[in-house]
Motif scaffolding. Structure first.
Motif, PDB file in Angstrom:
ATOM      1  N   SER A 276       0.829  -1.206   0.000  1.00  0.00           N
ATOM      2  CA  SER A 276       0.000   0.000   0.000  1.00  0.00           C
ATOM      3  C   SER A 276       0.864   1.257   0.000  1.00  0.00           C
ATOM      4  O   SER A 276       2.051   1.209   0.307  1.00  0.00           O
ATOM      5  CB  SER A 276      -0.878   0.024   1.253  1.00  0.00           C
ATOM      6  N   TYR A 282      -4.133   3.238  -0.045  1.00  0.00           N
ATOM      7  CA  TYR A 282      -4.373   2.814  -1.432  1.00  0.00           C
ATOM      8  C   TYR A 282      -3.421   1.682  -1.793  1.00  0.00           C
ATOM      9  O   TYR A 282      -2.299   1.642  -1.287  1.00  0.00           O
ATOM     10  CB  TYR A 282      -4.118   3.988  -2.403  1.00  0.00           C
ATOM     11  N   THR A 288      -2.416   4.983  -8.486  1.00  0.00           N
ATOM     12  CA  THR A 288      -2.550   5.557  -7.137  1.00  0.00           C
ATOM     13  C   THR A 288      -1.338   6.425  -6.799  1.00  0.00           C
ATOM     14  O   THR A 288      -1.483   7.459  -6.157  1.00  0.00           O
ATOM     15  CB  THR A 288      -2.698   4.456  -6.075  1.00  0.00           C
ATOM     16  N   TRP A 292      -1.612  10.243  -5.881  1.00  0.00           N
ATOM     17  CA  TRP A 292      -1.085  10.704  -4.591  1.00  0.00           C
ATOM     18  C   TRP A 292      -0.123  11.884  -4.773  1.00  0.00           C
ATOM     19  O   TRP A 292      -0.197  12.885  -4.059  1.00  0.00           O
ATOM     20  CB  TRP A 292      -0.382   9.543  -3.877  1.00  0.00           C
TER      21      TRP A 292
END
Ligand code: CUA
Length: 327
Positions: A276, A282, A288, A292
């Motif tokens: 993650s 996430y 992701t 981010w």
């Protein structure tokens, strides 16, 4: 309507118990096993006594006085009102102490890992026998199965609480203090942990994973992790690395083997190998990571990383792809 809402809430909370990654009812090791047994003993015991009290109260309220004469008997009050609670509570106390003593067995642990709570993520240091830091990671802790692991818990800013329900009870991380405890995992698996002490805006998004591996797999993983980051070979990844360094990411993040040596944020040397990003928020992938980098303040407001809204789409993709390639 109220009945239906209540029913839905009950069903939902029962279903949430089906989550085996983060559940004290699915122990993955001897410590969690003991905690589970203790919980059931207390819960069932307490439930039975509660039932007894309710029955006696109902008798006192609804049964005709001449048929509940026995309740006013002095012996009844002494036995049930004094002797019974004293014996029950003493027995539970002794049992609780016995269980707790097994949780803190002396002896040398197989591995020591220091975990530092930060707002809102987890800094992870693997220590050697002398207590020197040998490997730095973040938001994911890998451990070998079948051996007790010692956790050295600290906090950098405010009080956090380290909790992996499937493996052990929770323990606070307090600034200026070091708390130590141990647990082991019986079988390989992924266990989810969560900060269990309110620590600010993003307390709910402060999770992590404990990945238990067979000892051989763990050794191989560890040997790969102590290596510096892989040098990118493909054009996009080479660009990604350059952009990562040009945009000042290295002021806060370490990528070993590159000039990036900031220690404010998570070590990213092998970020692509973690389950993650953003502390269990996430799954790790190019999408992701790009999201981010460009909108971290939108995804987790108040965290220390600014949103890099200045990057163009292809630049963002290149940096994200570079980070994802750091296995
Ligand atoms: Cu850290 Cu809640």
């Amino acid at each position: 309507m109220v009945f239906r809402v209540t029913l839905v809430l009950i069903v939902l909370s029962l279903l949430s118990g089906c989550n085996t990654q983060q559940s004290a009812f699915h122990p993955g090791g001897p410590h969690a096993d003991r905690v589970e047994t203790l919980s059931w003993v207390l819960f069932i015991g307490g439930g039975l006594i509660f039932l007894l009290v309710i029955v006696l109260t109902a008798i006192a309220m609804f049964v005709a006085p001449e048929r509940r004469q026995w309740m006013t008997n002095r012996r009844f009050i002494i036995w049930l009102g004094i002797v019974f609670p004293v014996i029950t509570l003493t027995a539970l106390l002794v049992y609780g102490f016995t269980v707790a003593r097994h949780l803190v067995r002396p002896g040398s642990p197989a591995l020591r890992i220091e975990v530092v709570g930060e707002m809102w993520w987890w800094r992870v240091h693997y220590l050697d026998a002398q207590g020197t830091q040998r490997l730095v990671s973040a938001n994911e802790i890998r451990i070998p199965t079948g051996q007790p692991i010692e956790f050295v818990l600290k906090a950098e800013d405010v009080i956090h609480s380290f909790w992996v329900p499937s493996l052990a009870g929770k323990l606070d991380m307090i600034p200026g203090r070091t708390n130590v405890y141990r647990f082991a995992a019986d079988r390989p698996g992924i266990y989810r942990g969560q900060c269990a002490e309110y620590c600010g805006d993003q307390h709910a998004l402060m999770a992590f994973y404990v990945v238990a591996m067979e000892p051989n797999d763990f050794e191989a993983w560890y040997a790969a992790q102590v290596q510096p980051a892989a040098e990118p070979m493909v054009t996009q990844l080479i660009q990604g690395k350059e952009l990562f360094l040009q945009n000042g990411c290295g002021a806060c993040h370490v990528v070993r083997g590159t000039p990036a040596n900031g220690i404010l944020g998570p070590d990213l040397t092998h970020v692509g190998s973690r389950l993650s990003i953003a502390a269990g928020t996430y799954p790790t992938n190019v999408g992701t990571l790009a999201g981010w980098i460009s909108s971290s303040q939108h995804l987790k407001p108040g965290n220390l990383m600014p949103s890099f809204g200045n990057l163009r789409g292809e630049e963002l993709r290149a940096i994200a792809a570079y980070l994802e390639s750091l296995k």
